[in-house]
Design a protein around this motif. Sequence first.
Motif, PDB file in Angstrom:
ATOM      1  N   PHE A   1       0.809  -1.223   0.000  1.00  0.00           N
ATOM      2  CA  PHE A   1       0.000   0.000   0.000  1.00  0.00           C
ATOM      3  C   PHE A   1       0.845   1.276   0.000  1.00  0.00           C
ATOM      4  O   PHE A   1       0.299   2.367  -0.142  1.00  0.00           O
ATOM      5  CB  PHE A   1      -0.911   0.000   1.231  1.00  0.00           C
ATOM      6  N   LEU A   2       2.142   1.177   0.142  1.00  0.00           N
ATOM      7  CA  LEU A   2       2.990   2.372   0.217  1.00  0.00           C
ATOM      8  C   LEU A   2       2.844   3.321  -0.972  1.00  0.00           C
ATOM      9  O   LEU A   2       2.909   4.549  -0.784  1.00  0.00           O
ATOM     10  CB  LEU A   2       4.456   1.959   0.373  1.00  0.00           C
ATOM     11  N   PRO A   3       2.666   2.835  -2.222  1.00  0.00           N
ATOM     12  CA  PRO A   3       2.501   3.788  -3.326  1.00  0.00           C
ATOM     13  C   PRO A   3       1.281   4.699  -3.185  1.00  0.00           C
ATOM     14  O   PRO A   3       1.206   5.721  -3.881  1.00  0.00           O
ATOM     15  CB  PRO A   3       2.369   2.876  -4.554  1.00  0.00           C
ATOM     16  N   GLN A   4       0.345   4.369  -2.311  1.00  0.00           N
ATOM     17  CA  GLN A   4      -0.880   5.157  -2.175  1.00  0.00           C
ATOM     18  C   GLN A   4      -0.802   6.209  -1.068  1.00  0.00           C
ATOM     19  O   GLN A   4      -1.761   6.954  -0.882  1.00  0.00           O
ATOM     20  CB  GLN A   4      -2.075   4.227  -1.880  1.00  0.00           C
ATOM     21  N   VAL A   5       0.294   6.282  -0.322  1.00  0.00           N
ATOM     22  CA  VAL A   5       0.369   7.198   0.813  1.00  0.00           C
ATOM     23  C   VAL A   5       1.543   8.149   0.639  1.00  0.00           C
ATOM     24  O   VAL A   5       2.481   7.897  -0.126  1.00  0.00           O
ATOM     25  CB  VAL A   5       0.499   6.433   2.148  1.00  0.00           C
ATOM     26  N   ASP A   6       1.474   9.260   1.392  1.00  0.00           N
ATOM     27  CA  ASP A   6       2.558  10.252   1.389  1.00  0.00           C
ATOM     28  C   ASP A   6       3.562  10.007   2.502  1.00  0.00           C
ATOM     29  O   ASP A   6       4.710  10.464   2.408  1.00  0.00           O
ATOM     30  CB  ASP A   6       1.975  11.661   1.533  1.00  0.00           C
ATOM     31  N   GLY A   7       3.141   9.327   3.554  1.00  0.00           N
ATOM     32  CA  GLY A   7       4.044   9.077   4.669  1.00  0.00           C
ATOM     33  C   GLY A   7       3.454   8.059   5.627  1.00  0.00           C
ATOM     34  O   GLY A   7       2.274   7.697   5.542  1.00  0.00           O
ATOM     35  N   VAL A   8       4.287   7.600   6.560  1.00  0.00           N
ATOM     36  CA  VAL A   8       3.898   6.569   7.526  1.00  0.00           C
ATOM     37  C   VAL A   8       4.139   7.098   8.930  1.00  0.00           C
ATOM     38  O   VAL A   8       5.187   7.686   9.222  1.00  0.00           O
ATOM     39  CB  VAL A   8       4.697   5.278   7.303  1.00  0.00           C
ATOM     40  N   LEU A   9       3.139   6.885   9.782  1.00  0.00           N
ATOM     41  CA  LEU A   9       3.270   7.170  11.214  1.00  0.00           C
ATOM     42  C   LEU A   9       3.401   5.831  11.911  1.00  0.00           C
ATOM     43  O   LEU A   9       2.480   5.019  11.895  1.00  0.00           O
ATOM     44  CB  LEU A   9       2.040   7.934  11.709  1.00  0.00           C
ATOM     45  N   LEU A  10       4.547   5.598  12.511  1.00  0.00           N
ATOM     46  CA  LEU A  10       4.853   4.308  13.113  1.00  0.00           C
ATOM     47  C   LEU A  10       4.500   4.320  14.596  1.00  0.00           C
ATOM     48  O   LEU A  10       4.871   5.244  15.322  1.00  0.00           O
ATOM     49  CB  LEU A  10       6.335   3.996  12.928  1.00  0.00           C
ATOM     50  N   VAL A  11       3.758   3.308  15.040  1.00  0.00           N
ATOM     51  CA  VAL A  11       3.323   3.201  16.435  1.00  0.00           C
ATOM     52  C   VAL A  11       4.115   2.079  17.099  1.00  0.00           C
ATOM     53  O   VAL A  11       4.039   0.927  16.667  1.00  0.00           O
ATOM     54  CB  VAL A  11       1.807   2.921  16.537  1.00  0.00           C
ATOM     55  N   SER A  12       4.857   2.414  18.131  1.00  0.00           N
ATOM     56  CA  SER A  12       5.660   1.409  18.849  1.00  0.00           C
ATOM     57  C   SER A  12       5.043   1.150  20.219  1.00  0.00           C
ATOM     58  O   SER A  12       4.435   2.036  20.823  1.00  0.00           O
ATOM     59  CB  SER A  12       7.102   1.896  19.005  1.00  0.00           C
ATOM     60  N   ASP A  13       5.215  -0.067  20.682  1.00  0.00           N
ATOM     61  CA  ASP A  13       4.725  -0.479  21.998  1.00  0.00           C
ATOM     62  C   ASP A  13       5.874  -0.343  22.997  1.00  0.00           C
ATOM     63  O   ASP A  13       6.935  -0.962  22.830  1.00  0.00           O
ATOM     64  CB  ASP A  13       4.231  -1.921  21.935  1.00  0.00           C
TER      65      ASP A  13
ATOM     66  N   HIS B   1      10.892   4.459  -0.272  1.00  0.00           N
ATOM     67  CA  HIS B   1       9.523   4.232  -0.740  1.00  0.00           C
ATOM     68  C   HIS B   1       8.557   5.316  -0.268  1.00  0.00           C
ATOM     69  O   HIS B   1       7.638   5.686  -0.992  1.00  0.00           O
ATOM     70  CB  HIS B   1       9.025   2.865  -0.278  1.00  0.00           C
ATOM     71  N   THR B   2       8.729   5.792   0.939  1.00  0.00           N
ATOM     72  CA  THR B   2       7.859   6.829   1.477  1.00  0.00           C
ATOM     73  C   THR B   2       8.575   7.504   2.634  1.00  0.00           C
ATOM     74  O   THR B   2       9.698   7.129   3.000  1.00  0.00           O
ATOM     75  CB  THR B   2       6.514   6.232   1.945  1.00  0.00           C
ATOM     76  N   GLN B   3       7.915   8.506   3.219  1.00  0.00           N
ATOM     77  CA  GLN B   3       8.497   9.258   4.324  1.00  0.00           C
ATOM     78  C   GLN B   3       8.027   8.688   5.664  1.00  0.00           C
ATOM     79  O   GLN B   3       6.849   8.359   5.823  1.00  0.00           O
ATOM     80  CB  GLN B   3       8.086  10.732   4.228  1.00  0.00           C
ATOM     81  N   LEU B   4       8.954   8.585   6.600  1.00  0.00           N
ATOM     82  CA  LEU B   4       8.597   8.232   7.975  1.00  0.00           C
ATOM     83  C   LEU B   4       8.280   9.536   8.704  1.00  0.00           C
ATOM     84  O   LEU B   4       9.175  10.322   9.021  1.00  0.00           O
ATOM     85  CB  LEU B   4       9.745   7.492   8.659  1.00  0.00           C
ATOM     86  N   LEU B   5       7.000   9.770   8.955  1.00  0.00           N
ATOM     87  CA  LEU B   5       6.560  11.038   9.541  1.00  0.00           C
ATOM     88  C   LEU B   5       6.858  11.131  11.026  1.00  0.00           C
ATOM     89  O   LEU B   5       6.982  12.240  11.564  1.00  0.00           O
ATOM     90  CB  LEU B   5       5.055  11.223   9.304  1.00  0.00           C
ATOM     91  N   GLY B   6       6.947  10.030  11.714  1.00  0.00           N
ATOM     92  CA  GLY B   6       7.225  10.053  13.139  1.00  0.00           C
ATOM     93  C   GLY B   6       7.018   8.698  13.758  1.00  0.00           C
ATOM     94  O   GLY B   6       6.496   7.772  13.118  1.00  0.00           O
ATOM     95  N   VAL B   7       7.460   8.581  15.011  1.00  0.00           N
ATOM     96  CA  VAL B   7       7.294   7.358  15.784  1.00  0.00           C
ATOM     97  C   VAL B   7       6.505   7.694  17.039  1.00  0.00           C
ATOM     98  O   VAL B   7       6.903   8.563  17.819  1.00  0.00           O
ATOM     99  CB  VAL B   7       8.652   6.729  16.154  1.00  0.00           C
ATOM    100  N   VAL B   8       5.376   7.042  17.219  1.00  0.00           N
ATOM    101  CA  VAL B   8       4.519   7.249  18.385  1.00  0.00           C
ATOM    102  C   VAL B   8       4.817   6.160  19.407  1.00  0.00           C
ATOM    103  O   VAL B   8       4.797   4.971  19.072  1.00  0.00           O
ATOM    104  CB  VAL B   8       3.033   7.220  17.978  1.00  0.00           C
TER     105      VAL B   8
END
Length: 324
Positions: free
Chosen positions: A272-284, A303-310
């Motif tokens: 699905f990465l070609p359909q998005v502008d960036g990824v928000l990663l959620v860590s436990d 492939h895309t931008q890592l917008l941040g890590v939550v």
Amino acid sequence: MQATDRPSKNKPKAGEPAQPATAAPRHAEAGARRDADTLDALQDRSRGFAEARPDPLEWTVKQTSEPQDIVQSSEPEQKLPAHLPDPWHVMRRVEVTGLSEHRSRLPLVDFFRQSPTARAFDLLRTRLLHTLRAQGWTRVAICGPTPGCGSSFTAANLALSLARVPESRTVLMDLNMRTPGVAAALGLERAALYNGDMLGFLRGELRLDEHFVAASNRLALGLSTSVFHNSAEVLHDSRCAATIDEVIRRTRANVALFDLPSVLHSDDVAAFLPQVDGVLLVSDGSETTARHLKACEKMLAGHTQLLGVVLNRARNDEEFTSAS
């Protein structure tokens, strides 16, 4: 009594030339001349009409360029294609804020506006909006390195926080068809029974207004209920890309959030990465390791931008923090 010779009617008088016995009567000759004159006149008239008649192509152009000679219809002109109605006006309405605060489910920031969690989500919302507006981006994927990191919890609360921004529109779609969680997080399990066919929607079998529900005038939800383990193939399909484009275009969403499965346990995110502008990663905070985050960064790079890590489920006094 002596008989006298009377002149015959056909006998010429003195001084006139003799006529042959086979000559036609005068009235027949005059009629023939009249017929010849009539035929010549008809031929002249036909030639004149042919010269005066315009060329068919020239006549067509003249008629087209002179619309005043055409009778105008009294009916209003209909332009095609017809404009589709705003889907926000025809979506099924659902109630999210009517949930009980004491129900055993993921907490929603709308019920605890003074909590540190609510303040953290609002801060995350503001930082995300600044980045998206600066870059002209709209589409954000939300996922964790491994299952159970809290991507559905983050996506639901972030969407509610974004929906409070005036003059904005937010769309949240549950694309985690392996383990759908947005409907449960928002308490919309019953609504998802009627509007939760995400698989059919991505394949183009449902209209937008048949699938989406409106939680408010600023928040539209694409829910999912059925479990589908071959979801990566659906996300690879060109029909999925066309459907996502249509959602963004018709809803005129300022922000579109997509809840996706974990990055390292399936290829759904990669598909699905070609359909998005960036990824928000959620860590436990209790399960995710630095190795997990490093592997995710390597997979997303190029492939895309890592917008941040939550950071979810943080230890000590940090209930919820985010790092960009």
